[in-house]
Design a protein around this motif. Structure first.
Motif, PDB file in Angstrom:
ATOM      1  N   THR A 280       0.408  15.976  -0.987  1.00  0.00           N
ATOM      2  CA  THR A 280       1.085  16.771  -2.009  1.00  0.00           C
ATOM      3  C   THR A 280       0.078  17.537  -2.862  1.00  0.00           C
ATOM      4  O   THR A 280      -1.100  17.656  -2.502  1.00  0.00           O
ATOM      5  N   ASN A 281       0.534  18.012  -4.031  1.00  0.00           N
ATOM      6  CA  ASN A 281      -0.359  18.655  -4.998  1.00  0.00           C
ATOM      7  C   ASN A 281      -0.694  17.714  -6.145  1.00  0.00           C
ATOM      8  O   ASN A 281      -1.018  18.148  -7.251  1.00  0.00           O
ATOM      9  N   PHE A 282      -0.601  16.421  -5.893  1.00  0.00           N
ATOM     10  CA  PHE A 282      -0.975  15.431  -6.903  1.00  0.00           C
ATOM     11  C   PHE A 282      -1.678  14.259  -6.244  1.00  0.00           C
ATOM     12  O   PHE A 282      -1.628  14.092  -5.017  1.00  0.00           O
ATOM     13  N   ILE A 283      -2.317  13.451  -7.063  1.00  0.00           N
ATOM     14  CA  ILE A 283      -3.052  12.280  -6.585  1.00  0.00           C
ATOM     15  C   ILE A 283      -2.633  11.085  -7.430  1.00  0.00           C
ATOM     16  O   ILE A 283      -2.616  11.164  -8.666  1.00  0.00           O
ATOM     17  N   LEU A 284      -2.269   9.991  -6.770  1.00  0.00           N
ATOM     18  CA  LEU A 284      -1.909   8.760  -7.466  1.00  0.00           C
ATOM     19  C   LEU A 284      -3.101   7.816  -7.454  1.00  0.00           C
ATOM     20  O   LEU A 284      -3.681   7.556  -6.403  1.00  0.00           O
ATOM     21  N   ILE A 285      -3.445   7.326  -8.643  1.00  0.00           N
ATOM     22  CA  ILE A 285      -4.504   6.331  -8.735  1.00  0.00           C
ATOM     23  C   ILE A 285      -3.936   5.057  -9.351  1.00  0.00           C
ATOM     24  O   ILE A 285      -2.979   5.098 -10.121  1.00  0.00           O
ATOM     25  N   GLU A 286      -4.522   3.933  -8.967  1.00  0.00           N
ATOM     26  CA  GLU A 286      -4.121   2.643  -9.523  1.00  0.00           C
ATOM     27  C   GLU A 286      -5.338   2.012 -10.187  1.00  0.00           C
ATOM     28  O   GLU A 286      -6.374   1.833  -9.550  1.00  0.00           O
ATOM     29  N   ILE A 287      -5.183   1.708 -11.468  1.00  0.00           N
ATOM     30  CA  ILE A 287      -6.294   1.182 -12.248  1.00  0.00           C
ATOM     31  C   ILE A 287      -5.750   0.162 -13.243  1.00  0.00           C
ATOM     32  O   ILE A 287      -4.682   0.368 -13.833  1.00  0.00           O
ATOM     33  N   GLU A 288      -6.463  -0.927 -13.400  1.00  0.00           N
ATOM     34  CA  GLU A 288      -5.971  -2.001 -14.273  1.00  0.00           C
ATOM     35  C   GLU A 288      -5.765  -1.519 -15.707  1.00  0.00           C
ATOM     36  O   GLU A 288      -4.829  -1.938 -16.391  1.00  0.00           O
ATOM     37  N   GLU A 289      -6.602  -0.592 -16.146  1.00  0.00           N
ATOM     38  CA  GLU A 289      -6.510  -0.087 -17.523  1.00  0.00           C
ATOM     39  C   GLU A 289      -5.686   1.194 -17.582  1.00  0.00           C
ATOM     40  O   GLU A 289      -5.973   2.105 -18.368  1.00  0.00           O
ATOM     41  N   ALA A 290      -4.626   1.292 -16.773  1.00  0.00           N
ATOM     42  CA  ALA A 290      -3.871   2.540 -16.645  1.00  0.00           C
ATOM     43  C   ALA A 290      -3.320   3.021 -17.984  1.00  0.00           C
ATOM     44  O   ALA A 290      -3.458   4.200 -18.348  1.00  0.00           O
ATOM     45  N   GLU A 291      -2.699   2.133 -18.732  1.00  0.00           N
ATOM     46  CA  GLU A 291      -2.111   2.561 -20.005  1.00  0.00           C
ATOM     47  C   GLU A 291      -3.198   2.988 -20.994  1.00  0.00           C
ATOM     48  O   GLU A 291      -3.049   3.993 -21.694  1.00  0.00           O
ATOM     49  N   GLU A 292      -4.279   2.244 -21.014  1.00  0.00           N
ATOM     50  CA  GLU A 292      -5.388   2.586 -21.896  1.00  0.00           C
ATOM     51  C   GLU A 292      -5.982   3.946 -21.529  1.00  0.00           C
ATOM     52  O   GLU A 292      -6.276   4.777 -22.401  1.00  0.00           O
ATOM     53  N   LEU A 293      -6.147   4.195 -20.238  1.00  0.00           N
ATOM     54  CA  LEU A 293      -6.679   5.477 -19.774  1.00  0.00           C
ATOM     55  C   LEU A 293      -5.714   6.612 -20.110  1.00  0.00           C
ATOM     56  O   LEU A 293      -6.135   7.690 -20.547  1.00  0.00           O
ATOM     57  N   TYR A 294      -4.423   6.385 -19.896  1.00  0.00           N
ATOM     58  CA  TYR A 294      -3.407   7.401 -20.205  1.00  0.00           C
ATOM     59  C   TYR A 294      -3.471   7.814 -21.674  1.00  0.00           C
ATOM     60  O   TYR A 294      -3.467   9.008 -21.998  1.00  0.00           O
TER      61      TYR A 294
ATOM     62  N   ASP B 200       0.815  -1.215   0.000  1.00  0.00           N
ATOM     63  CA  ASP B 200       0.000   0.000   0.000  1.00  0.00           C
ATOM     64  C   ASP B 200       0.853   1.271   0.000  1.00  0.00           C
ATOM     65  O   ASP B 200       0.356   2.359   0.257  1.00  0.00           O
ATOM     66  N   PHE B 201       2.145   1.120  -0.277  1.00  0.00           N
ATOM     67  CA  PHE B 201       3.111   2.212  -0.374  1.00  0.00           C
ATOM     68  C   PHE B 201       3.419   2.879   0.969  1.00  0.00           C
ATOM     69  O   PHE B 201       3.932   4.001   1.001  1.00  0.00           O
ATOM     70  N   THR B 202       3.133   2.203   2.069  1.00  0.00           N
ATOM     71  CA  THR B 202       3.581   2.686   3.370  1.00  0.00           C
ATOM     72  C   THR B 202       4.977   2.135   3.655  1.00  0.00           C
ATOM     73  O   THR B 202       5.445   1.207   2.980  1.00  0.00           O
ATOM     74  N   LEU B 203       5.649   2.717   4.665  1.00  0.00           N
ATOM     75  CA  LEU B 203       7.026   2.338   4.987  1.00  0.00           C
ATOM     76  C   LEU B 203       7.079   1.656   6.343  1.00  0.00           C
ATOM     77  O   LEU B 203       6.615   2.213   7.348  1.00  0.00           O
ATOM     78  N   ASP B 204       7.651   0.457   6.382  1.00  0.00           N
ATOM     79  CA  ASP B 204       7.934  -0.236   7.640  1.00  0.00           C
ATOM     80  C   ASP B 204       9.270   0.296   8.141  1.00  0.00           C
ATOM     81  O   ASP B 204      10.337  -0.133   7.687  1.00  0.00           O
ATOM     82  N   ILE B 205       9.233   1.263   9.052  1.00  0.00           N
ATOM     83  CA  ILE B 205      10.438   1.995   9.420  1.00  0.00           C
ATOM     84  C   ILE B 205      11.469   1.084  10.094  1.00  0.00           C
ATOM     85  O   ILE B 205      12.685   1.226   9.851  1.00  0.00           O
ATOM     86  N   ASP B 206      11.035   0.157  10.918  1.00  0.00           N
ATOM     87  CA  ASP B 206      11.993  -0.708  11.610  1.00  0.00           C
ATOM     88  C   ASP B 206      12.705  -1.638  10.631  1.00  0.00           C
ATOM     89  O   ASP B 206      13.929  -1.840  10.723  1.00  0.00           O
ATOM     90  N   ASP B 207      11.953  -2.204   9.700  1.00  0.00           N
ATOM     91  CA  ASP B 207      12.577  -3.071   8.695  1.00  0.00           C
ATOM     92  C   ASP B 207      13.504  -2.269   7.783  1.00  0.00           C
ATOM     93  O   ASP B 207      14.570  -2.754   7.390  1.00  0.00           O
ATOM     94  N   PHE B 208      13.100  -1.051   7.479  1.00  0.00           N
ATOM     95  CA  PHE B 208      13.938  -0.193   6.642  1.00  0.00           C
ATOM     96  C   PHE B 208      15.253   0.134   7.352  1.00  0.00           C
ATOM     97  O   PHE B 208      16.332   0.098   6.744  1.00  0.00           O
ATOM     98  N   ILE B 209      15.175   0.439   8.619  1.00  0.00           N
ATOM     99  CA  ILE B 209      16.388   0.716   9.398  1.00  0.00           C
ATOM    100  C   ILE B 209      17.312  -0.507   9.396  1.00  0.00           C
ATOM    101  O   ILE B 209      18.531  -0.387   9.216  1.00  0.00           O
TER     102      ILE B 209
ATOM    103  N   TYR C 285      -4.812   6.741  -3.753  1.00  0.00           N
ATOM    104  CA  TYR C 285      -3.906   6.710  -2.600  1.00  0.00           C
ATOM    105  C   TYR C 285      -3.946   8.033  -1.848  1.00  0.00           C
ATOM    106  O   TYR C 285      -4.071   9.105  -2.460  1.00  0.00           O
ATOM    107  N   PRO C 286      -3.820   7.973  -0.522  1.00  0.00           N
ATOM    108  CA  PRO C 286      -3.754   9.217   0.262  1.00  0.00           C
ATOM    109  C   PRO C 286      -2.556  10.052  -0.174  1.00  0.00           C
ATOM    110  O   PRO C 286      -1.496   9.510  -0.510  1.00  0.00           O
ATOM    111  N   SER C 287      -2.713  11.371  -0.159  1.00  0.00           N
ATOM    112  CA  SER C 287      -1.662  12.236  -0.680  1.00  0.00           C
ATOM    113  C   SER C 287      -1.478  13.469   0.191  1.00  0.00           C
ATOM    114  O   SER C 287      -2.437  14.149   0.533  1.00  0.00           O
TER     115      SER C 287
END
Length: 354
Positions: free
Chosen positions: A294-308, A131-140, A290-292
């Motif tokens: 920033t000044n942008f929003i990330l979406i995940e969609i199976e037809e991403a390339e087609e939508l683009y 889900d694009f979160t960071l496991d800080i202990d594992d990262f350390i 995805y929660p953001s």
């Protein structure tokens, strides 16, 4: 001639910025507000006084003083750069020898890897959670096992928009024997910072940029750190790396803090409206938002390339990644109300064909 080329760059692919001919440009996380129009007369006046036959101030004294007041940092702890991209390169040039390791998150800002490779580093990537979160202990643990010279982390993350809590950032800084670079390019939209901690830790560097507040064309970035690190970094900084026009306009803009804050508030209002509309559309076809911070929003969609491709045909440019962790993801920069309306109408039409 080929014998003179670097063999380690034989398979290296340079960063290719997209040439954009679309009517609606929502692919580069720029501000939709033309700040020079808001301060047009003042900008013209400062440009008129510039002596273009003279080299720029090598340290940007005036700009550092203004940015220090804006950011709350001591001007003596600030270095200016030709965009934060140059400052990333300068950090690598300061601390990284050929064969040294640097660590970045995956996904994260691509320039960390590019400049690491260009400086001969072994670039290691630590995968964020599903889900694009960071496991800080594992990262350390990962960092301590690999023992890199430099660790890069953007907070909020580009391109996911995710955040790492300040407590976790400080835990990272105190738990590793590496230079930790916290890239706060989207600080204005998120609001939280570790800039007040620079004198408390001897391995902390912070990066900032002017590009997201409406000054992308100027190429202006800031590096903030403690005196000892800054002294080392100045050893490799080019003497006249930020031109006089950028310095003068940058100082003028940052002196007008209220204008910046009003513009950020306007962008965040548009972002909130866009998120609500995207959420409504996502109920018609299953795509994730995805929660953001920033000044942008990330979406995940199976037809991403087609939508683009569909959006591009409709005159709307967004960022499509198409590989790796972001294979089915599209990043949408928040536009003005008209741009967001055109985007949403195009997505609605695309979904209507499904």
């Amino acid at each position: 001639m080929n014998s003179l080329f670097r063999k380690d760059l034989s398979d290296f692919k340079p960063y290719e910025a997209e040439v954009n001919n679309c009517q609606v440009i929502l692919n580069a996380n720029e501000s939709f507000i033309n700040i020079e129009k808001q301060l047009e007369e003042e900008i013209i006046n400062v440009i008129k006084d510039i002596k273009i036959n003279r080299y720029p101030d090598p340290t940007g004294e005036k700009l550092r003083k203004v940015y220090g007041y804006y950011s709350g940092a001591d001007k003596e702890k600030i270095m200016i750069g030709n965009g934060s991209d140059e400052l990333i390169s300068i950090v690598c040039n300061t601390f990284v020898n050929s064969g040294d390791k640097i660590v970045k998150l995956n996904p994260d800002f691509s320039m960390y890897k590019i400049y690491g490779v260009l400086h001969g580093a072994e670039v290691l990537e630590y995968d964020l959670n599903e889900d694009f979160t960071l496991d800080i202990d594992d990262f350390i643990n990962f960092v301590n096992n690999e023992k890199p010279k430099v660790v890069f982390v953007s907070v909020p993350n580009n391109p996911t928009g995710g955040i790492v809590k300040k407590a976790d950032i400080l835990k990272l800084i105190t738990s590793v024997n590496s230079i930790v670079v916290i890239d706060e390019a989207y600080f204005e939209f998120y609001g939280n910072t570790v800039i007040d901690e620079i004198d408390n830790y001897d391995n902390l560097i912070i990066l900032r940029t002017a590009s997201k507040i409406g000054l992308a064309a100027l190429r202006l970035g800031f590096l903030i750190t403690n005196s000892a690190l800054l002294m080392e970094i100045y050893k490799v900084k080019p003497p006249y790396n930020v031109n006089s026009i950028t310095q003068e306009i940058g100082a003028l803009i940052y002196e007008n803090k209220q204008v910046i804050e009003d513009n950020i508030s306007r962008i965040l209002r548009e972002k909130s409206s866009l998120q609500i509309s995207l959420l409504s559309l996502s109920e018609r076809i299953n795509f994730k938002i995805y929660p953001s911070g920033t000044n942008f929003i990330l979406i995940e969609i199976e037809e991403a390339e087609e939508l683009y491709e569909y959006l591009k045909d409709e005159g709307v440019s967004v960022r499509f990644f198409g590989k790796g962790r972001l294979e089915n993801c599209i990043r949408i920069t928040v536009g003005n109300s008209d741009e967001n309306r055109i985007l949403l109408e195009a997505i609605n039409k695309f979904l209507g064909d499904k």
